[in-house]
Design a protein around this motif. Structure first.
Motif, mmCIF file in Angstrom:
data_model
loop_
_atom_site.group_PDB
_atom_site.id
_atom_site.type_symbol
_atom_site.label_atom_id
_atom_site.label_comp_id
_atom_site.label_asym_id
_atom_site.label_seq_id
_atom_site.Cartn_x
_atom_site.Cartn_y
_atom_site.Cartn_z
ATOM 1 N N LYS A 2 0.821 -10.447 -9.409
ATOM 2 C CA LYS A 2 -0.450 -11.170 -9.368
ATOM 3 C C LYS A 2 -1.579 -10.265 -9.875
ATOM 4 O O LYS A 2 -1.685 -9.120 -9.444
ATOM 5 N N GLU A 43 -6.825 -10.890 -2.146
ATOM 6 C CA GLU A 43 -5.696 -11.004 -1.228
ATOM 7 C C GLU A 43 -4.403 -11.069 -2.029
ATOM 8 O O GLU A 43 -4.273 -11.859 -2.953
ATOM 9 N N ASN A 44 -3.441 -10.198 -1.674
ATOM 10 C CA ASN A 44 -2.097 -10.250 -2.252
ATOM 11 C C ASN A 44 -2.073 -10.057 -3.765
ATOM 12 O O ASN A 44 -1.227 -10.630 -4.450
ATOM 13 N N GLU A 45 -3.008 -9.267 -4.286
ATOM 14 C CA GLU A 45 -3.035 -8.983 -5.716
ATOM 15 C C GLU A 45 -2.383 -7.624 -5.970
ATOM 16 O O GLU A 45 -2.600 -6.665 -5.222
ATOM 17 N N ASP A 46 -1.597 -7.548 -7.019
ATOM 18 C CA ASP A 46 -0.976 -6.286 -7.399
ATOM 19 C C ASP A 46 -1.871 -5.467 -8.326
ATOM 20 O O ASP A 46 -1.766 -4.246 -8.378
ATOM 21 N N LYS A 67 -5.598 -3.110 0.319
ATOM 22 C CA LYS A 67 -5.114 -4.467 0.104
ATOM 23 C C LYS A 67 -3.853 -4.510 -0.771
ATOM 24 O O LYS A 67 -3.375 -5.584 -1.124
ATOM 25 N N GLY A 68 -3.371 -3.339 -1.144
ATOM 26 C CA GLY A 68 -2.116 -3.273 -1.872
ATOM 27 C C GLY A 68 -2.226 -3.287 -3.378
ATOM 28 O O GLY A 68 -1.202 -3.396 -4.076
#
Length: 330
Positions: A2, A43-46, A67-68
């Motif tokens: 993402k 949110e949930n982004e690479d 947040k990763g």
């Protein structure tokens, strides 16, 4: 995979979605710039893909890491808006697009120079009003004028070749002189010499801590009376207030800027129905010998294709191999 894109416009979406057909990434587009005000929305982004006016300071990068987010992809050449040390500290890989159609920016720089000099923008408006007089439209030949080019990387090199095509004499400053340009007759000189001798100065260097406000009162004082200055690089290369004072005294005869030190508040937006409270840009726009374009130099079909291709390829390489081409990594 993402990817969150920031500072996006419809044309960004068009070119990236087309190129993404090769990869199948999940793309999320945000029109707002990336900064402290929006970072918590991720949110949930690479990966995040950012542009020239996104602000990635240590605080923003720390939150991205929590947040990763593993990758920051700049879809531009400049990287002065990213805290690279913070990215290293938080183990985020950073890549950029070091060269996207350098001819696009070089051609725009020459277009600005020609427009200012031959006053084609004023002539266009006059003729539309059935005013065919030539008074006030006097220009000068570029032939045999001395053009000083600051920075002879890919964009500067492309501009030099265009200038040589006009029969101009080109002198240049770069910490890494280009042998192919020397063979074409370009003379590399000290920066002070370039300021003193040039009829026209065109800036094609990245913004660094060392050249912030490269064009300031002190450097302008060394220049020829009536010098022409073109900047298609970064706004903070020019101290705008010092340039305004030099315009008032006519020390600067013509000024063309595609970048502005406070551009993040203005450029890439339609503010035609808004009262702009930036008195500096309003004053600049009031000068008849100043031409401002809104970070448009890169904006060609070829450049947007190359930006999308290089950006997504770099991210794909980083995912699969952990690295990509050396000139892309920061």
């Amino acid at each position: 995979m993402k990817i969150a894109f920031f500072s996006t416009k419809p044309y960004d979406r068009e070119f990236f979605e087309k190129e993404n057909e090769k990869y199948g990434f999940e793309l999320h587009f945000f029109e707002t710039h990336l900064g402290p005000h929006i970072v918590n929305a991720i949110e949930n982004e690479d990966a995040v893909c950012v542009f020239v006016n996104d602000k990635l300071n240590r605080n923003v990068i720390e939150i991205l890491a929590k947040k990763g987010v593993k990758y920051i992809a700049l879809r531009c050449a400049g990287f002065n808006n990213v805290d690279l040390q913070a990215a290293k500290d938080f183990n985020i890989q950073v890549c950029r697009v070091p060269a996207y159609s350098p001819e696009a920016v070089a051609e725009h720089a020459m277009a600005m120079l020609l427009t200012l000099n031959r006053k084609t923008h004023k002539a266009y408006n006059r003729v539309r009003e059935q005013n065919f007089a030539l008074n006030g439209l006097l220009g000068f030949n570029l032939y045999q004028k001395k053009i000083g080019v600051v920075g002879t990387g890919k964009i500067g090199k492309a501009f030099v070749k265009i200038a040589l095509g006009f029969g101009a004499e080109v002198i240049a400053y770069d910490i890494y002189p280009d042998e192919t340009l020397i063979n074409l007759g370009v003379k590399y000189v000290a920066l002070e010499t370039l300021f003193m001798e040039s009829d026209i100065i065109s800036l094609h260097c990245p913004l660094t801590a060392d050249n912030h406000y490269l064009i300031n009162k002190e450097s302008i004082d060394k220049m020829k009376y009536g010098v022409t200055i073109i900047n298609t690089s970064r706004g903070n290369l020019i101290n705008t207030n010092d340039a305004i004072q030099a315009l008032k005294t006519k020390k600067i005869g013509l000024l063309g800027i595609d970048v502005y030190e406070q551009e993040e508040k203005l450029f890439f937006k339609d503010l035609s129905a808004t009262i702009i409270d930036d008195d500096t840009i309003q004053l600049l726009l009031s000068f008849p010998n100043v031409l401002v374009t809104a970070h448009q130099a890169f904006f060609t079909k070829e450049a947007l294709e190359q930006i999308s291709q290089r950006t997504l390829k770099s991210i794909d390489d980083l995912i699969k191999k952990g690295t990509t081409d050396p000139e892309v990594l920061l």
